[in-house]
Write an enzyme that holds these catalytic residues in place. Structure first.
Site, PDB file in Angstrom:
ATOM      1  N   ARG A  18      60.186   1.299  25.784  1.00  0.00           N
ATOM      2  CA  ARG A  18      61.311   0.346  25.774  1.00  0.00           C
ATOM      3  C   ARG A  18      60.997  -1.010  25.017  1.00  0.00           C
ATOM      4  O   ARG A  18      60.340  -1.932  25.935  1.00  0.00           O
ATOM      5  CB  ARG A  18      62.007   0.632  27.078  1.00  0.00           C
ATOM      6  CG  ARG A  18      63.291   0.213  27.044  1.00  0.00           C
ATOM      7  CD  ARG A  18      63.878  -0.416  28.695  1.00  0.00           C
ATOM      8  NE  ARG A  18      63.118  -1.498  28.840  1.00  0.00           N
ATOM      9  CZ  ARG A  18      62.849  -1.873  30.094  1.00  0.00           C
ATOM     10  NH1 ARG A  18      62.921  -0.841  31.120  1.00  0.00           N
ATOM     11  NH2 ARG A  18      62.302  -3.028  30.618  1.00  0.00           N
ATOM     12  N   HIS A  21      65.629  -3.599  30.017  1.00  0.00           N
ATOM     13  CA  HIS A  21      66.581  -2.430  30.565  1.00  0.00           C
ATOM     14  C   HIS A  21      68.108  -2.649  30.231  1.00  0.00           C
ATOM     15  O   HIS A  21      68.605  -1.895  29.644  1.00  0.00           O
ATOM     16  CB  HIS A  21      66.588  -2.259  31.944  1.00  0.00           C
ATOM     17  CG  HIS A  21      67.169  -1.410  32.547  1.00  0.00           C
ATOM     18  ND1 HIS A  21      66.983   0.141  32.158  1.00  0.00           N
ATOM     19  CD2 HIS A  21      68.579  -1.175  33.253  1.00  0.00           C
ATOM     20  CE1 HIS A  21      67.874   0.888  32.773  1.00  0.00           C
ATOM     21  NE2 HIS A  21      68.618   0.233  33.405  1.00  0.00           N
ATOM     22  N   TYR A  39      58.031  -8.565  34.980  1.00  0.00           N
ATOM     23  CA  TYR A  39      57.178  -7.357  35.089  1.00  0.00           C
ATOM     24  C   TYR A  39      56.323  -6.809  34.310  1.00  0.00           C
ATOM     25  O   TYR A  39      55.482  -5.649  34.160  1.00  0.00           O
ATOM     26  CB  TYR A  39      58.018  -6.199  35.933  1.00  0.00           C
ATOM     27  CG  TYR A  39      59.060  -5.665  34.886  1.00  0.00           C
ATOM     28  CD1 TYR A  39      59.041  -4.578  34.024  1.00  0.00           C
ATOM     29  CD2 TYR A  39      60.484  -5.998  35.088  1.00  0.00           C
ATOM     30  CE1 TYR A  39      59.871  -4.172  33.282  1.00  0.00           C
ATOM     31  CE2 TYR A  39      61.478  -5.828  34.311  1.00  0.00           C
ATOM     32  CZ  TYR A  39      61.467  -4.859  33.291  1.00  0.00           C
ATOM     33  OH  TYR A  39      62.467  -4.534  32.379  1.00  0.00           O
TER      34      TYR A  39
HETATM   35  C1  LIG Z   1      71.567   8.274  40.718  1.00  0.00           C
HETATM   36  C2  LIG Z   1      71.284   6.817  40.234  1.00  0.00           C
HETATM   37  N1  LIG Z   1      70.534   6.113  40.916  1.00  0.00           N
HETATM   38  C3  LIG Z   1      69.839   4.724  40.529  1.00  0.00           C
HETATM   39  C4  LIG Z   1      70.500   4.479  39.114  1.00  0.00           C
HETATM   40  C5  LIG Z   1      70.392   2.885  39.031  1.00  0.00           C
HETATM   41  N2  LIG Z   1      69.496   3.109  37.954  1.00  0.00           N
HETATM   42  C6  LIG Z   1      70.136   2.708  36.530  1.00  0.00           C
HETATM   43  S1  LIG Z   1      69.152   2.946  35.219  1.00  0.00           S
HETATM   44  C7  LIG Z   1      67.827   3.375  36.152  1.00  0.00           C
HETATM   45  C8  LIG Z   1      66.423   3.800  35.715  1.00  0.00           C
HETATM   46  C9  LIG Z   1      66.425   4.923  34.907  1.00  0.00           C
HETATM   47  O1  LIG Z   1      65.090   4.999  34.350  1.00  0.00           O
HETATM   48  P1  LIG Z   1      64.726   6.102  33.361  1.00  0.00           P
HETATM   49  O2  LIG Z   1      65.373   7.654  33.760  1.00  0.00           O
HETATM   50  O3  LIG Z   1      63.377   6.167  32.979  1.00  0.00           O
HETATM   51  O4  LIG Z   1      65.680   5.849  31.943  1.00  0.00           O
HETATM   52  P2  LIG Z   1      65.653   4.557  31.001  1.00  0.00           P
HETATM   53  O5  LIG Z   1      66.656   3.664  32.024  1.00  0.00           O
HETATM   54  O6  LIG Z   1      64.428   3.909  30.984  1.00  0.00           O
HETATM   55  O7  LIG Z   1      65.955   5.039  29.830  1.00  0.00           O
HETATM   56  C10 LIG Z   1      68.322   3.556  37.470  1.00  0.00           C
HETATM   57  C11 LIG Z   1      67.373   3.441  38.699  1.00  0.00           C
HETATM   58  C12 LIG Z   1      71.609   5.091  38.788  1.00  0.00           C
HETATM   59  N3  LIG Z   1      72.338   4.765  37.757  1.00  0.00           N
HETATM   60  N4  LIG Z   1      72.048   6.204  39.309  1.00  0.00           N
END
Ligand SMILES: Cc1ncc(C[n+]2csc(CCOP(=O)(O)OP(=O)(O)O)c2C)c(N)n1
Length: 227
Positions: A141, A145, A154
């Site tokens: 990435r 975020h 981080y």
């Molecule tokens: C059920 C849930 N828990 C927590 C969140 C908060 N949240 C948003 S994005 C994220 C991280 C997601 O990481 P990843 O699956 O690796 O996807 P990326 O954003 O890196 O594409 C979190 C914990 C959420 N949206 N939904």
């Protein structure tokens, strides 16, 4: 995620905000396709963080048991917001497919042609009735975020810059130019057209009316006869 619902032209279902709910949704859409004997394959993507949630297990397990026509693509971009891969995953995500009874494959996500080849094979497998495939695409990435995320808390600038060199879009652009299939002029035109398309879509969304409160129940229940 593609299916037969949602937008009729592209068959794309809107992503939902809670992460990983799309995985059981995809299994459900693939189950509907199988039951109705419709010949389409469902494609769903999610992050490596999402692959650690219960929904991932439930969706994959169900799809494996019923040999559903679905492709699971895990975009392993090394971070779930601020949490790096080594604090989320001990093994290899692609290997988890073994436990669900279907193949799992790890791919360099910056290799566009390899991604295309592996996804095409997964589609053909699903269309032959042989069930799902899990594709773990290794990526990085490059951006924070979100606009409220300060990624310098981080990770380091050096780490980001090192990975920028491996950017798959730039690598593929260079490859196409070497083959004489693409030029800087075409690239500029494309970027101009994309910018215009995004601006028009943004204007369209800004002008769209808010949905009615009662619309929250649309598509929640099957509509049938009243008897
Ligand atoms: C059920 C849930 N828990 C927590 C969140 C908060 N949240 C948003 S994005 C994220 C991280 C997601 O990481 P990843 O699956 O690796 O996807 P990326 O954003 O890196 O594409 C979190 C914990 C959420 N949206 N939904």
């Amino acid at each position: 995620m593609a299916g037969h619902f949602g937008d009729k032209k592209n068959h794309i279902v809107t992503g939902s905000s809670p992460v990983t709910t799309q995985v059981p949704h995809a299994a459900g859409i693939a189950l509907a396709a199988k039951m109705k004997k419709q010949d389409f394959v469902t494609f769903v993507s999610f992050g490596e963080g999402s692959s650690n949630q219960g929904d991932f297990h439930e969706g994959c397990n169900f799809a494996g048991v019923h040999k559903l026509p679905v492709i699971f693509v895990c975009e392993n971009n090394q971070y779930a917001i601020s949490v790096p891969l080594h604090k989320q995953v001990a093994g290899k995500i692609a290997d988890r497919a073994l436990g669900y009874g279907f193949p799992g494959i790890q791919v360099d996500g910056s290799d566009v042609l390899e991604m295309y080849r592996v996804t095409k094979e997964a589609r053909e497998r699903a269309a032959r009735g042989e069930g799902p495939t899990l594709i773990e695409m290794i990526s990085y990435r490059l951006m924070p975020h979100s606009t409220s995320d300060d990624d310098m808390l981080y990770r380091t600038k050096e780490e980001v810059e090192q990975n920028r060199q491996k950017d798959g879009i730039l690598k593929f652009k260079e490859y196409l130019m070497e083959c004489g299939l693409w030029s800087e002029d075409q690239d500029r035109d494309l970027q101009e057209r994309q910018k215009q398309e995004i601006n028009e879509a943004t204007k369209y969304a800004d002008l769209a009316p808010y949905p009615k409160p009662e619309d929250t129940l649309l598509h929640v229940y099957a509509e049938g006869d009243d008897q």
